[in-house]
Design an enzyme around this catalytic site. Structure first.
Site, PDB file in Angstrom:
ATOM      1  N   LYS A  41      56.176  35.804  82.437  1.00  0.00           N
ATOM      2  CA  LYS A  41      55.138  36.700  81.899  1.00  0.00           C
ATOM      3  C   LYS A  41      54.090  37.005  82.976  1.00  0.00           C
ATOM      4  O   LYS A  41      54.059  36.335  84.017  1.00  0.00           O
ATOM      5  CB  LYS A  41      54.492  36.032  80.681  1.00  0.00           C
ATOM      6  CG  LYS A  41      53.833  34.691  80.971  1.00  0.00           C
ATOM      7  CD  LYS A  41      53.586  33.877  79.707  1.00  0.00           C
ATOM      8  CE  LYS A  41      52.832  32.597  80.033  1.00  0.00           C
ATOM      9  NZ  LYS A  41      52.736  31.702  78.860  1.00  0.00           N
ATOM     10  N   ARG A 138      47.599  29.053  67.583  1.00  0.00           N
ATOM     11  CA  ARG A 138      47.575  30.254  68.397  1.00  0.00           C
ATOM     12  C   ARG A 138      48.514  31.281  67.773  1.00  0.00           C
ATOM     13  O   ARG A 138      48.072  32.209  67.117  1.00  0.00           O
ATOM     14  CB  ARG A 138      47.952  29.920  69.845  1.00  0.00           C
ATOM     15  CG  ARG A 138      47.675  31.047  70.811  1.00  0.00           C
ATOM     16  CD  ARG A 138      47.865  30.655  72.268  1.00  0.00           C
ATOM     17  NE  ARG A 138      49.251  30.382  72.632  1.00  0.00           N
ATOM     18  CZ  ARG A 138      49.683  30.334  73.885  1.00  0.00           C
ATOM     19  NH1 ARG A 138      48.842  30.544  74.894  1.00  0.00           N
ATOM     20  NH2 ARG A 138      50.945  30.070  74.159  1.00  0.00           N
ATOM     21  N   TYR A 260      25.086  38.309  99.974  1.00  0.00           N
ATOM     22  CA  TYR A 260      24.153  38.599  98.884  1.00  0.00           C
ATOM     23  C   TYR A 260      23.422  37.315  98.498  1.00  0.00           C
ATOM     24  O   TYR A 260      24.019  36.235  98.464  1.00  0.00           O
ATOM     25  CB  TYR A 260      24.922  39.104  97.655  1.00  0.00           C
ATOM     26  CG  TYR A 260      25.570  40.459  97.843  1.00  0.00           C
ATOM     27  CD1 TYR A 260      24.804  41.582  98.147  1.00  0.00           C
ATOM     28  CD2 TYR A 260      26.940  40.611  97.703  1.00  0.00           C
ATOM     29  CE1 TYR A 260      25.396  42.830  98.295  1.00  0.00           C
ATOM     30  CE2 TYR A 260      27.546  41.851  97.847  1.00  0.00           C
ATOM     31  CZ  TYR A 260      26.769  42.956  98.147  1.00  0.00           C
ATOM     32  OH  TYR A 260      27.360  44.184  98.297  1.00  0.00           O
ATOM     33  N   MET A 318      32.924  41.741  96.835  1.00  0.00           N
ATOM     34  CA  MET A 318      34.092  42.388  96.231  1.00  0.00           C
ATOM     35  C   MET A 318      35.293  42.428  97.172  1.00  0.00           C
ATOM     36  O   MET A 318      36.423  42.162  96.767  1.00  0.00           O
ATOM     37  CB  MET A 318      33.731  43.815  95.797  1.00  0.00           C
ATOM     38  CG  MET A 318      34.849  44.493  95.021  1.00  0.00           C
ATOM     39  SD  MET A 318      34.486  46.199  94.586  1.00  0.00           S
ATOM     40  CE  MET A 318      33.151  46.002  93.421  1.00  0.00           C
TER      41      MET A 318
HETATM   42  C1  LIG Z   1      53.129  30.457  79.208  1.00  0.00           C
HETATM   43  C2  LIG Z   1      54.014  29.753  78.275  1.00  0.00           C
HETATM   44  C3  LIG Z   1      54.975  28.839  78.738  1.00  0.00           C
HETATM   45  C4  LIG Z   1      55.021  28.376  80.184  1.00  0.00           C
HETATM   46  O1  LIG Z   1      53.948  27.486  80.381  1.00  0.00           O
HETATM   47  P1  LIG Z   1      53.689  26.757  81.776  1.00  0.00           P
HETATM   48  O2  LIG Z   1      52.553  25.839  81.491  1.00  0.00           O
HETATM   49  O3  LIG Z   1      53.319  27.827  82.734  1.00  0.00           O
HETATM   50  O4  LIG Z   1      54.941  26.065  82.150  1.00  0.00           O
HETATM   51  C5  LIG Z   1      55.878  28.317  77.830  1.00  0.00           C
HETATM   52  N1  LIG Z   1      55.816  28.651  76.525  1.00  0.00           N
HETATM   53  C6  LIG Z   1      54.896  29.498  76.023  1.00  0.00           C
HETATM   54  C7  LIG Z   1      54.883  29.807  74.573  1.00  0.00           C
HETATM   55  C8  LIG Z   1      53.945  30.068  76.883  1.00  0.00           C
HETATM   56  O5  LIG Z   1      53.018  30.876  76.387  1.00  0.00           O
END
Ligand SMILES: *Cc1c(COP(=O)(O)O)cnc(C)c1O
Length: 376
Positions: A41, A138, A260, A318
């Site tokens: 992702k 979640r 800055y 930046m």
């Molecule tokens: C992001 C995610 C993972 C991977 O998690 P890591 O800590 O990066 O290994 C696995 N399962 C779900 C549902 C996630 O959101």
């Protein structure tokens, strides 16, 4: 053709795909007897979803997880025969994209299950995964809802999940009591889905041991070299390495000040101005002691140059960051590259100095880096 490739870049990101594959194999070994997927992702944790999926697919990975359908489509282009799960689930209008690209939604509510069932009634039987929330609050159906679906599923074998998954809230703290609680809750749910694949572990979860791994593990950060368990040496190979060019060197006398907010120098200094800033994900919270947030962390914010660590001095701006290179002596010149993180400076050391985690550093990198992929 665009001329972008030919413009010499002052900011470099090297991505070692061989190390990525080695990390995946390491996690696959740790996951046994479970199969091992790859979580790709957020553009492959910032490192490029296409090259990451291509390399892992070539190495034999056949299960991928993305957050969004867009990412799923990008992964599909590189992994024609893989199962690609979309973690963020289903919302109206997504059904067509998912079925056209052969993506598997991870359904997270009864509403989503019903929508997918309605879609399948028209489009034909299509796979889905079911997310069960075992304590993180979640995404996911409750364990009770999952059990009810399991009971229903016995009479409707044509609409049954391909995979049941849940996510651990505290896997990075192995002694946290919630781990065992979530495992128990997940196992109870799985009793209702005897023939169906289970998946519970992210990177850190895999290190919790055999009882946790189920049928399919879901490592993300560990594949990219990040640290996933607190208080143990990170066994993963570094994958990403970022470097910024020194654009200018200046001698600033004791009493002069930098950036800055005018952070004063306590000695005669040589200051290197490097071509990286917070717009490149070099987080402003890394700024020396110049901003209050820094005081939260014990880690010194540094870069690496000519065999030594060089402190960030003054506020990160930046597009530019100043480093105190006084102690490097004659071994520094305009045009040298300062390592921001990588082989000499672990990603997670930098993350801690910024008051964050390696995940955030990687996914914040931005698109001004000239990216070089190493295949072997
Ligand atoms: C992001 C995610 C993972 C991977 O998690 P890591 O800590 O990066 O290994 C696995 N399962 C779900 C549902 C996630 O959101």
């Amino acid at each position: 053709m665009s001329g972008v490739q030919e413009i010499p870049s002052a900011l470099r990101l090297t991505i070692d795909l061989a190390a990525l594959v080695e990390n995946w194999r390491f996690m696959a070994l740790r996951s046994r007897p479970a199969r091992t997927s790859a979580v790709v992702k957020a553009n492959g944790y910032g490192l490029g979803i296409a090259p990451v999926v291509r390399a892992l697919y070539q190495a034999g990975c056949r299960d991928f997880f993305t957050a969004t359908a867009q990412e799923g489509v990008a992964a599909r282009a590189e992994a024609p025969q893989a199962r690609i799960f979309v973690l963020n689930g289903l919302y109206p209008g997504l059904e067509v994209t998912l079925s056209a690209a052969g993506l598997i939604p991870v359904l997270a509510s009864l509403e989503q299950v019903h929508s997918w069932r309605d879609h399948c009634a028209v489009a034909g039987s299509l796979p889905f995964a079911l997310q069960v929330d075992t304590g993180m609050n979640r995404l996911g159906v409750s364990p009770a809802e999952a059990c009810a679906l399991a009971a229903e599923g016995r009479c409707q074998s044509r609409f049954s999940p391909e995979l049941i998954m849940s996510h651990l809230a505290c896997a990075d703290e192995p002694s946290h009591a919630l781990n065992a609680k979530q495992l128990q809750s997940f196992q109870t749910v799985m009793e209702g889905f005897a023939e169906i694949e289970s998946s519970l572990c992210n990177s850190a979860g895999i290190f919790l041991g055999r009882s946790y791994v189920g049928d399919l593990t879901r490592p993300g950060i560990a594949l990219y070299g990040g640290d996933c368990v607190e208080g143990v040496a990170n066994p993963m190979k570094p994958v990403a390495s970022a470097k910024a060019r020194i654009l200018q060197l200046r001698r600033v006398p004791h009493g002069g000040c930098v950036s800055y907010g005018a952070t004063p120098l306590a000695r005669d200094s040589v200051i290197a101005t490097a071509a990286v800033g917070y717009a490149d994900g070099y987080l402003r919270s890394l700024s020396g002691a110049a901003i209050p947030l820094r005081r939260l962390s014990g880690e010194r914010p540094v870069g690496h140059l000519a065999g030594r660590h060089v402190p960030i001095f003054g506020r990160i701006t930046m597009d530019l960051t100043m480093f105190d290179v006084t102690d490097v002596g004659p071994d520094v010149a305009v045009g040298d590259f300062i390592e921001l993180f990588g082989h000499q400076l672990p990603l997670d050391t930098v993350a801690r100095a910024a008051g964050t985690i390696g995940y955030e550093i990687l996914t914040s990198l931005g698109d001004r880096y000239a990216r070089q992929y190493i295949e072997n």
